[in-house]
Motif scaffolding. Structure first.
Motif, PDB file in Angstrom:
ATOM      1  N   SER A  93      50.266  18.194  64.066  1.00  0.00           N
ATOM      2  CA  SER A  93      51.021  19.309  64.626  1.00  0.00           C
ATOM      3  C   SER A  93      50.206  20.189  65.568  1.00  0.00           C
ATOM      4  N   TYR A  94      48.934  19.865  65.745  1.00  0.00           N
ATOM      5  CA  TYR A  94      48.069  20.751  66.523  1.00  0.00           C
ATOM      6  C   TYR A  94      47.235  19.993  67.548  1.00  0.00           C
ATOM      7  N   ALA A  95      47.061  20.626  68.694  1.00  0.00           N
ATOM      8  CA  ALA A  95      46.127  20.102  69.681  1.00  0.00           C
ATOM      9  C   ALA A  95      44.703  20.204  69.128  1.00  0.00           C
ATOM     10  N   MET A  96      43.847  19.340  69.631  1.00  0.00           N
ATOM     11  CA  MET A  96      42.451  19.318  69.198  1.00  0.00           C
ATOM     12  C   MET A  96      41.555  19.262  70.423  1.00  0.00           C
ATOM     13  N   GLY A  97      40.293  19.596  70.235  1.00  0.00           N
ATOM     14  CA  GLY A  97      39.387  19.566  71.368  1.00  0.00           C
ATOM     15  C   GLY A  97      37.944  19.378  70.964  1.00  0.00           C
ATOM     16  N   TRP A  98      37.132  19.230  71.981  1.00  0.00           N
ATOM     17  CA  TRP A  98      35.679  19.104  71.798  1.00  0.00           C
ATOM     18  C   TRP A  98      34.984  20.083  72.749  1.00  0.00           C
ATOM     19  N   ALA A  99      33.948  20.704  72.249  1.00  0.00           N
ATOM     20  CA  ALA A  99      33.137  21.602  73.058  1.00  0.00           C
ATOM     21  C   ALA A  99      31.674  21.259  72.851  1.00  0.00           C
TER      22      ALA A  99
ATOM     23  N   LYS B 144      40.101  22.921  66.478  1.00  0.00           N
ATOM     24  CA  LYS B 144      41.547  22.849  66.253  1.00  0.00           C
ATOM     25  C   LYS B 144      42.229  23.972  67.037  1.00  0.00           C
ATOM     26  N   SER B 145      43.350  23.629  67.651  1.00  0.00           N
ATOM     27  CA  SER B 145      44.160  24.627  68.351  1.00  0.00           C
ATOM     28  C   SER B 145      45.172  25.253  67.393  1.00  0.00           C
ATOM     29  N   PRO B 146      45.615  26.481  67.655  1.00  0.00           N
ATOM     30  CA  PRO B 146      46.685  27.075  66.850  1.00  0.00           C
ATOM     31  C   PRO B 146      48.077  26.619  67.310  1.00  0.00           C
ATOM     32  N   SER B 147      48.113  25.713  68.278  1.00  0.00           N
ATOM     33  CA  SER B 147      49.360  25.284  68.899  1.00  0.00           C
ATOM     34  C   SER B 147      49.331  23.772  69.138  1.00  0.00           C
ATOM     35  N   PRO B 148      50.500  23.128  69.239  1.00  0.00           N
ATOM     36  CA  PRO B 148      50.500  21.699  69.534  1.00  0.00           C
ATOM     37  C   PRO B 148      50.150  21.377  70.986  1.00  0.00           C
ATOM     38  N   ASP B 149      50.290  22.378  71.870  1.00  0.00           N
ATOM     39  CA  ASP B 149      50.143  22.070  73.291  1.00  0.00           C
ATOM     40  C   ASP B 149      49.402  23.154  74.065  1.00  0.00           C
ATOM     41  N   LEU B 150      48.392  23.738  73.434  1.00  0.00           N
ATOM     42  CA  LEU B 150      47.525  24.687  74.124  1.00  0.00           C
ATOM     43  C   LEU B 150      46.080  24.270  73.943  1.00  0.00           C
ATOM     44  N   PHE B 151      45.320  24.354  75.021  1.00  0.00           N
ATOM     45  CA  PHE B 151      43.896  24.056  74.931  1.00  0.00           C
ATOM     46  C   PHE B 151      43.138  25.346  74.636  1.00  0.00           C
ATOM     47  N   GLU B 152      43.483  25.937  73.520  1.00  0.00           N
ATOM     48  CA  GLU B 152      42.785  27.091  72.969  1.00  0.00           C
ATOM     49  C   GLU B 152      42.564  26.790  71.500  1.00  0.00           C
ATOM     50  N   TYR B 153      41.512  27.366  70.908  1.00  0.00           N
ATOM     51  CA  TYR B 153      41.098  26.882  69.591  1.00  0.00           C
ATOM     52  C   TYR B 153      40.806  28.025  68.631  1.00  0.00           C
ATOM     53  N   ASP B 154      41.100  27.780  67.345  1.00  0.00           N
ATOM     54  CA  ASP B 154      40.882  28.819  66.348  1.00  0.00           C
ATOM     55  C   ASP B 154      39.956  28.404  65.211  1.00  0.00           C
ATOM     56  N   TYR B 155      39.648  27.138  65.102  1.00  0.00           N
ATOM     57  CA  TYR B 155      38.702  26.656  64.093  1.00  0.00           C
ATOM     58  C   TYR B 155      37.758  25.651  64.736  1.00  0.00           C
ATOM     59  N   TRP B 156      36.505  25.683  64.273  1.00  0.00           N
ATOM     60  CA  TRP B 156      35.480  24.780  64.774  1.00  0.00           C
ATOM     61  C   TRP B 156      34.741  24.141  63.600  1.00  0.00           C
ATOM     62  N   GLY B 157      34.206  22.957  63.831  1.00  0.00           N
ATOM     63  CA  GLY B 157      33.353  22.329  62.840  1.00  0.00           C
ATOM     64  C   GLY B 157      31.919  22.811  62.963  1.00  0.00           C
ATOM     65  N   GLN B 158      31.019  22.128  62.272  1.00  0.00           N
ATOM     66  CA  GLN B 158      29.610  22.526  62.260  1.00  0.00           C
ATOM     67  C   GLN B 158      28.813  21.897  63.402  1.00  0.00           C
ATOM     68  N   GLY B 159      29.368  20.880  64.008  1.00  0.00           N
ATOM     69  CA  GLY B 159      28.721  20.277  65.166  1.00  0.00           C
ATOM     70  C   GLY B 159      27.921  19.022  64.846  1.00  0.00           C
ATOM     71  N   THR B 160      27.770  18.176  65.847  1.00  0.00           N
ATOM     72  CA  THR B 160      26.931  16.997  65.761  1.00  0.00           C
ATOM     73  C   THR B 160      26.069  16.956  67.017  1.00  0.00           C
ATOM     74  N   GLN B 161      24.781  16.701  66.831  1.00  0.00           N
ATOM     75  CA  GLN B 161      23.836  16.765  67.947  1.00  0.00           C
ATOM     76  C   GLN B 161      23.854  15.472  68.757  1.00  0.00           C
ATOM     77  N   VAL B 162      23.964  15.618  70.061  1.00  0.00           N
ATOM     78  CA  VAL B 162      23.838  14.499  70.989  1.00  0.00           C
ATOM     79  C   VAL B 162      22.613  14.763  71.859  1.00  0.00           C
ATOM     80  N   THR B 163      21.689  13.821  71.849  1.00  0.00           N
ATOM     81  CA  THR B 163      20.488  13.927  72.668  1.00  0.00           C
ATOM     82  C   THR B 163      20.397  12.691  73.556  1.00  0.00           C
ATOM     83  N   VAL B 164      20.323  12.919  74.847  1.00  0.00           N
ATOM     84  CA  VAL B 164      20.243  11.814  75.806  1.00  0.00           C
ATOM     85  C   VAL B 164      18.868  11.866  76.457  1.00  0.00           C
TER      86      VAL B 164
END
Length: 120
Positions: A31-37, A98-118
Motif C-alpha cells: 500500500s505504500y511507495a518505497m525508496g532508497w537514499a 517507506k512513504s506515507p502514501s502509495p504514490d508520493l516520493f516522500e518518506y516517513d520511515y528509514w532503515g539502519q542502512g547498508t554500506q556500499v564501498t566502490v
C-alpha cells in the motif's frame, strides 16, 4: 512497528554490481511507495530512487539513471535496488525508506542502512 532491514551492501570494484534488498514488516507493504537514499561520507542524504506501491512509476536521481534499477515484490514485502556499473562516487550508506502514501516520493520511515564501498 515499521521495520526496514537493508542488506546486500559490501565492497565492489568500479564497474561491478551489487543488489540491495530491503524486506519490510509492520505495515501493509503493498500500500505504500518505497525508496532508497544514500549518504556519502561527509555529505547529506541523497534520494537515489523511488517506486510507487504498485510499481507503476519510478524515480531515479541523475546520478543513478541508466545504472540503477529499483523494483519491488509485494508478495515478499521486499524492495530492491540493482546497482550496475558502480563508480567510486557511489560509495555511501544506503537506506531503504517507506512513504506515507502509495504514490508520493516522500518518506516517513528509514532503515539502519547498508554500506556500499566502490574501490579497486
Amino acid at each position: 512497528q515499521v521495520q526496514l532491514v537493508e542488506s546486500g551492501g559490501g565492497l565492489a570494484q568500479p564497474g561491478g554490481s551489487l543488489r540491495l534488498s530491503c524486506p519490510a514488516s509492520g505495515f501493509p507493504f503493498g500500500s505504500y511507495a518505497m525508496g532508497w537514499a544514500g549518504q556519502a561520507p561527509g555529505k547529506g542524504l541523497e534520494w537515489v530512487s523511488g517506486i510507487y506501491s504498485d510499481g507503476s512509476d519510478t524515480y531515479y536521481a541523475d546520478s543513478g539513471k541508466g545504472r540503477f534499477t529499483i523494483s519491488r515484490d509485494n508478495a515478499k514485502n521486499t524492495v530492491y535496488l540493482q546497482m550496475n556499473s558502480l563508480k567510486p562516487e557511489d560509495t555511501a550508506l544506503y537506506y531503504c525508506a517507506k512513504s506515507p502514501s502509495p504514490d508520493l516520493f516522500e518518506y516517513d520511515y528509514w532503515g539502519q542502512g547498508t554500506q556500499v564501498t566502490v574501490s579497486s
